[in-house]
Design a protein around this motif. Structure first.
Motif, PDB file in Angstrom:
ATOM      1  N   ALA A 177     -15.832  63.298 -60.390  1.00 44.14           N
ATOM      2  CA  ALA A 177     -14.882  62.410 -61.053  1.00 44.14           C
ATOM      3  C   ALA A 177     -14.406  62.807 -62.613  1.00 44.14           C
ATOM      4  O   ALA A 177     -13.067  62.939 -62.794  1.00 44.14           O
ATOM      5  CB  ALA A 177     -15.113  61.170 -60.961  1.00 44.14           C
ATOM      6  N   GLU A 178     -15.382  63.113 -63.155  1.00 45.87           N
ATOM      7  CA  GLU A 178     -15.114  63.725 -64.418  1.00 45.87           C
ATOM      8  C   GLU A 178     -13.978  64.751 -64.544  1.00 45.87           C
ATOM      9  O   GLU A 178     -13.058  64.638 -65.575  1.00 45.87           O
ATOM     10  CB  GLU A 178     -16.386  63.819 -65.475  1.00 45.87           C
ATOM     11  N   GLU A 179     -14.226  65.725 -63.914  1.00 45.15           N
ATOM     12  CA  GLU A 179     -13.453  66.799 -63.968  1.00 45.15           C
ATOM     13  C   GLU A 179     -12.163  66.697 -63.432  1.00 45.15           C
ATOM     14  O   GLU A 179     -11.027  67.125 -63.923  1.00 45.15           O
ATOM     15  CB  GLU A 179     -14.054  68.233 -63.210  1.00 45.15           C
ATOM     16  N   ILE A 180     -12.153  65.914 -62.163  1.00 46.80           N
ATOM     17  CA  ILE A 180     -10.595  65.463 -61.901  1.00 46.80           C
ATOM     18  C   ILE A 180      -9.908  64.874 -62.751  1.00 46.80           C
ATOM     19  O   ILE A 180      -8.557  64.951 -63.256  1.00 46.80           O
ATOM     20  CB  ILE A 180     -10.988  64.686 -60.336  1.00 46.80           C
ATOM     21  N   GLY A 181     -10.599  63.957 -63.375  1.00 44.79           N
ATOM     22  CA  GLY A 181      -9.862  62.905 -64.350  1.00 44.79           C
ATOM     23  C   GLY A 181      -9.381  63.738 -65.426  1.00 44.79           C
ATOM     24  O   GLY A 181      -8.185  63.451 -66.049  1.00 44.79           O
ATOM     25  N   ASP A 182     -10.104  64.653 -65.902  1.00 47.97           N
ATOM     26  CA  ASP A 182      -9.718  65.480 -67.242  1.00 47.97           C
ATOM     27  C   ASP A 182      -8.462  66.290 -66.944  1.00 47.97           C
ATOM     28  O   ASP A 182      -7.627  66.299 -67.563  1.00 47.97           O
ATOM     29  CB  ASP A 182     -10.841  66.465 -67.666  1.00 47.97           C
ATOM     30  N   PHE A 183      -8.685  67.020 -65.576  1.00 48.15           N
ATOM     31  CA  PHE A 183      -7.354  67.834 -65.087  1.00 48.15           C
ATOM     32  C   PHE A 183      -6.229  66.903 -64.889  1.00 48.15           C
ATOM     33  O   PHE A 183      -5.138  67.301 -65.191  1.00 48.15           O
ATOM     34  CB  PHE A 183      -7.812  68.501 -63.665  1.00 48.15           C
ATOM     35  N   LEU A 184      -6.432  65.553 -64.282  1.00 44.43           N
ATOM     36  CA  LEU A 184      -5.140  64.817 -64.077  1.00 44.43           C
ATOM     37  C   LEU A 184      -4.632  64.275 -65.466  1.00 44.43           C
ATOM     38  O   LEU A 184      -3.250  64.120 -65.769  1.00 44.43           O
ATOM     39  CB  LEU A 184      -5.737  63.671 -63.423  1.00 44.43           C
ATOM     40  N   ASP A 185      -5.468  64.108 -66.453  1.00 42.04           N
ATOM     41  CA  ASP A 185      -4.925  63.644 -67.834  1.00 42.04           C
ATOM     42  C   ASP A 185      -4.054  64.954 -68.499  1.00 42.04           C
ATOM     43  O   ASP A 185      -3.009  64.626 -68.983  1.00 42.04           O
ATOM     44  CB  ASP A 185      -5.914  63.655 -68.694  1.00 42.04           C
ATOM     45  N   PHE A 186      -4.261  66.231 -67.891  1.00 42.28           N
ATOM     46  CA  PHE A 186      -3.524  67.158 -68.401  1.00 42.28           C
ATOM     47  C   PHE A 186      -2.324  67.404 -67.654  1.00 42.28           C
ATOM     48  O   PHE A 186      -0.966  67.718 -68.156  1.00 42.28           O
ATOM     49  CB  PHE A 186      -4.353  68.676 -68.191  1.00 42.28           C
ATOM     50  N   VAL A 187      -2.226  67.005 -66.373  1.00 42.67           N
ATOM     51  CA  VAL A 187      -1.086  67.190 -65.174  1.00 42.67           C
ATOM     52  C   VAL A 187      -0.100  66.297 -65.810  1.00 42.67           C
ATOM     53  O   VAL A 187       0.994  66.550 -65.683  1.00 42.67           O
ATOM     54  CB  VAL A 187      -1.815  66.628 -63.913  1.00 42.67           C
ATOM     55  N   TYR A 188      -0.405  64.833 -66.349  1.00 45.51           N
ATOM     56  CA  TYR A 188       0.283  64.074 -66.929  1.00 45.51           C
ATOM     57  C   TYR A 188       0.554  63.879 -68.415  1.00 45.51           C
ATOM     58  O   TYR A 188       1.195  63.250 -68.819  1.00 45.51           O
ATOM     59  CB  TYR A 188      -0.114  62.567 -66.394  1.00 45.51           C
ATOM     60  N   ASP A 189       0.255  65.092 -68.936  1.00 41.14           N
ATOM     61  CA  ASP A 189       0.521  65.409 -70.235  1.00 41.14           C
ATOM     62  C   ASP A 189       2.268  65.377 -70.230  1.00 41.14           C
ATOM     63  O   ASP A 189       2.895  66.069 -69.424  1.00 41.14           O
ATOM     64  CB  ASP A 189       0.066  66.822 -70.848  1.00 41.14           C
ATOM     65  N   ASP A 190       2.922  64.855 -71.326  1.00 47.63           N
ATOM     66  CA  ASP A 190       4.332  64.911 -71.380  1.00 47.63           C
ATOM     67  C   ASP A 190       4.935  66.329 -70.789  1.00 47.63           C
ATOM     68  O   ASP A 190       6.133  66.431 -70.280  1.00 47.63           O
ATOM     69  CB  ASP A 190       4.718  64.514 -73.004  1.00 47.63           C
ATOM     70  N   GLU A 191       4.391  67.338 -71.752  1.00 42.69           N
ATOM     71  CA  GLU A 191       4.899  68.569 -71.474  1.00 42.69           C
ATOM     72  C   GLU A 191       4.980  69.048 -69.990  1.00 42.69           C
ATOM     73  O   GLU A 191       6.090  69.530 -69.593  1.00 42.69           O
ATOM     74  CB  GLU A 191       4.278  69.521 -72.485  1.00 42.69           C
ATOM     75  N   ASN A 192       3.833  68.514 -69.361  1.00 38.54           N
ATOM     76  CA  ASN A 192       3.904  69.080 -68.089  1.00 38.54           C
ATOM     77  C   ASN A 192       4.871  68.383 -67.231  1.00 38.54           C
ATOM     78  O   ASN A 192       5.547  68.489 -66.096  1.00 38.54           O
ATOM     79  CB  ASN A 192       2.483  69.001 -67.430  1.00 38.54           C
ATOM     80  N   VAL A 193       4.642  66.997 -67.304  1.00 43.20           N
ATOM     81  CA  VAL A 193       5.746  65.981 -66.582  1.00 43.20           C
ATOM     82  C   VAL A 193       7.059  66.330 -66.864  1.00 43.20           C
ATOM     83  O   VAL A 193       8.133  66.588 -65.885  1.00 43.20           O
ATOM     84  CB  VAL A 193       5.505  64.354 -66.898  1.00 43.20           C
ATOM     85  N   LEU A 194       7.424  66.668 -67.952  1.00 50.34           N
ATOM     86  CA  LEU A 194       8.927  67.261 -68.323  1.00 50.34           C
ATOM     87  C   LEU A 194       9.287  68.399 -67.612  1.00 50.34           C
ATOM     88  O   LEU A 194      10.146  68.267 -67.161  1.00 50.34           O
ATOM     89  CB  LEU A 194       8.984  67.298 -69.935  1.00 50.34           C
ATOM     90  N   ALA A 195       8.135  69.325 -67.655  1.00 48.70           N
ATOM     91  CA  ALA A 195       8.805  70.719 -67.155  1.00 48.70           C
ATOM     92  C   ALA A 195       8.913  70.602 -65.450  1.00 48.70           C
ATOM     93  O   ALA A 195       9.836  70.993 -65.165  1.00 48.70           O
ATOM     94  CB  ALA A 195       7.732  71.619 -67.363  1.00 48.70           C
ATOM     95  N   PHE A 196       8.266  69.619 -65.001  1.00 48.53           N
ATOM     96  CA  PHE A 196       8.072  69.536 -63.414  1.00 48.53           C
ATOM     97  C   PHE A 196       9.503  68.836 -63.202  1.00 48.53           C
ATOM     98  O   PHE A 196      10.484  69.107 -62.164  1.00 48.53           O
ATOM     99  CB  PHE A 196       6.933  68.883 -62.948  1.00 48.53           C
ATOM    100  N   SER A 197       9.743  67.740 -63.844  1.00 52.35           N
ATOM    101  CA  SER A 197      11.067  66.960 -63.529  1.00 52.35           C
ATOM    102  C   SER A 197      12.349  67.683 -63.713  1.00 52.35           C
ATOM    103  O   SER A 197      13.221  67.713 -62.986  1.00 52.35           O
ATOM    104  CB  SER A 197      11.033  65.703 -64.453  1.00 52.35           C
ATOM    105  N   ARG A 198      12.281  68.758 -64.855  1.00 48.33           N
ATOM    106  CA  ARG A 198      13.426  69.499 -65.042  1.00 48.33           C
ATOM    107  C   ARG A 198      13.624  70.547 -64.085  1.00 48.33           C
ATOM    108  O   ARG A 198      14.602  70.982 -63.778  1.00 48.33           O
ATOM    109  CB  ARG A 198      13.481  69.840 -66.461  1.00 48.33           C
ATOM    110  N   GLU A 199      12.752  71.241 -63.672  1.00 49.91           N
ATOM    111  CA  GLU A 199      12.532  72.139 -62.782  1.00 49.91           C
ATOM    112  C   GLU A 199      13.266  71.834 -61.214  1.00 49.91           C
ATOM    113  O   GLU A 199      13.903  72.361 -60.797  1.00 49.91           O
ATOM    114  CB  GLU A 199      11.308  72.735 -62.445  1.00 49.91           C
ATOM    115  N   TYR A 200      12.797  70.656 -61.056  1.00 51.02           N
ATOM    116  CA  TYR A 200      13.271  70.142 -59.500  1.00 51.02           C
ATOM    117  C   TYR A 200      14.203  69.001 -59.399  1.00 51.02           C
ATOM    118  O   TYR A 200      14.653  68.414 -58.406  1.00 51.02           O
ATOM    119  CB  TYR A 200      12.053  69.883 -58.967  1.00 51.02           C
TER     120      TYR A 200
END
Length: 406
Positions: free
Chosen positions: A302-325
């Motif tokens: 759970a700790e590793e999953i949560g840390d990774f998801l916090d990274f997935v939902y970082d502004d830079e990554n959410v923005l990159a995904f939204s714009r790509e698709y």
């Protein structure tokens, strides 16, 4: 559009954790496959987290949900799955809650209606990963030739459709109630009539409400029976075919999502977009759609999953995904960014509609069966000799039965 990962466990050094993620593929070719997005994101994450490896497998939307189900049924659940539905897994007690994984700031940043749609009995299990809304597209060239303006009410929509038909337009209003995505077209019309699939006050299904019956009576009487929906019966018209007809210049109006913009522009179709017309004015509520990220408890971490998801939902990554698709963001912070950025201006109308959108009742495990029933039956409501009240009542009975079986 999802990637499948397989089970999760320890690999490499004894302290190294491997997380396996199954994800959907949002690309339409090898050049823009979601595999490239995840490879880049994982590379950046692993660089700063040497004790964690993330293995991602990506599958098409036609197979990703099935792949995950097969893995779970085989006792080899992935750590993470980014797919279309989460409720069955949540009900079975197989998922972590969002609050068990995410930082407070990450969870609080989800758009409120998306977070609410990710909850079962008030507890969030589904984390929104991508979102979209729907608007009424219209062919500007055909409208100019007919001397009409975009409609704001049902009455204006019918009048515009009459003018388009008189001008020889093949599909004045394309009404795709075929089995591909009839539940979407249906929901857009129900919302525009002040109804919906559920009775929000009672917390139950309300498919056969007076508002919904009135909406489909109007559709049948004023559009379908007057032959304003084109040569293909609504029950046989699928969304993909309606979209293609629009990009071929054969459709005056239809409901669409952001991907239609690129497809229409590529074919040289000049189009505009407005909110879905309502009975008395523009619909105040649009239809929203979300895809979901979920985390399975089977392998722990759970700790590793949560840390990774916090990274997935970082502004830079959410923005990159939204714009790509050409998708809408799922967080308030990136919604703010895209709403004011010039490069996202094309998505402006969809972004504006998102905060007031309503999603399918995906937190109900009954929804999958109800959605399937809508796809199968709703076209009959507007068929010759069809009865909207009878069909909507049948769907309500199905929904209540499914709820009782949960």
């Amino acid at each position: 559009m999802t990637a499948v990962l397989g089970g999760c466990g320890l690999t490499g050094g004894s302290d190294e954790v491997t997380l396996r993620l199954v994800a959907a593929d949002y690309g339409d070719s090898a050049a823009n496959s979601s595999r490239k997005y995840w490879d880049s994101l994982v590379e950046a994450y692993e660089k700063d987290h040497p004790g964690v490896r993330v293995e991602v497998s990506v599958h098409s939307w036609t197979e990703v949900d099935r792949k995950v189900k097969e893995m779970v049924d085989a006792g080899k659940a992935p750590d993470l799955a980014q797919i279309g539905a989460y409720a069955d897994y949540a009900k079975a007690g197989e998922l972590y809650t969002a609050s068990e994984l995410l930082s407070i700031t990450t969870q609080a940043d989800f758009l409120s209606q998306l977070a609410a749609a990710g909850a079962v009995n008030g507890t969030q299990y589904g984390m929104p990963f991508a979102s979209s809304t729907r608007l009424l597209f219209y062919n500007k060239s055909l409208f100019e030739q007919a001397g009409i303006t975009p409609p704001e009410t049902w009455e204006e929509l019918a009048a515009d459709a009459e003018a388009l038909k008189a001008g020889g337009v093949k599909y004045p209003y394309a009404l795709p109630l075929g089995p591909e995505e009839a539940q979407a077209e249906t929901m857009q019309w129900l919302l525009s009539g002040g109804g919906g699939y559920t009775d929000t006050n009672a917390g139950t299904y309300g498919i056969d409400s007076a508002e919904n019956v009135e909406t489909f009576d109007w559709l049948k009487d004023e559009l379908v029976d007057k032959e304003l929906t084109g040569p293909v019966a609504p029950a046989s018209l699928n969304r993909a075919d309606a979209f293609k007809a629009f990009t071929d210049g054969d459709v005056g109006m239809l409901n669409g999502h952001p991907s239609l913009m690129k497809a229409a522009a590529a074919k040289g179709v000049k189009f505009g977009m407005v909110p879905m017309p309502g009975a008395d004015g523009p619909s105040r509520i649009s239809m929203g759609v979300a895809d979901w990220m979920m985390a399975f408890k089977q392998n722990g971490h759970a700790e590793e999953i949560g840390d990774f998801l916090d990274f997935v939902y970082d502004d830079e990554n959410v923005l990159a995904f939204s714009r790509e698709y050409d998708l809408l963001p799922v967080t308030n912070s990136v919604w703010d960014t895209m709403s004011s950025a010039k490069e996202d201006a094309d998505l402006g109308p969809f972004l504006k509609a998102l905060p007031a959108s309503e999603l399918y009742p995906v937190g109900r495990t009954s929804w999958a069966a109800v959605s399937a029933a809508v796809k199968e039956k709703i076209g009959k409501a507007v068929a010759p000799g069809g009865s909207p009240s009878t069909v909507l009542r049948e769907l309500q009975v199905t929904a209540v039965a499914q709820e009782s079986a949960e």
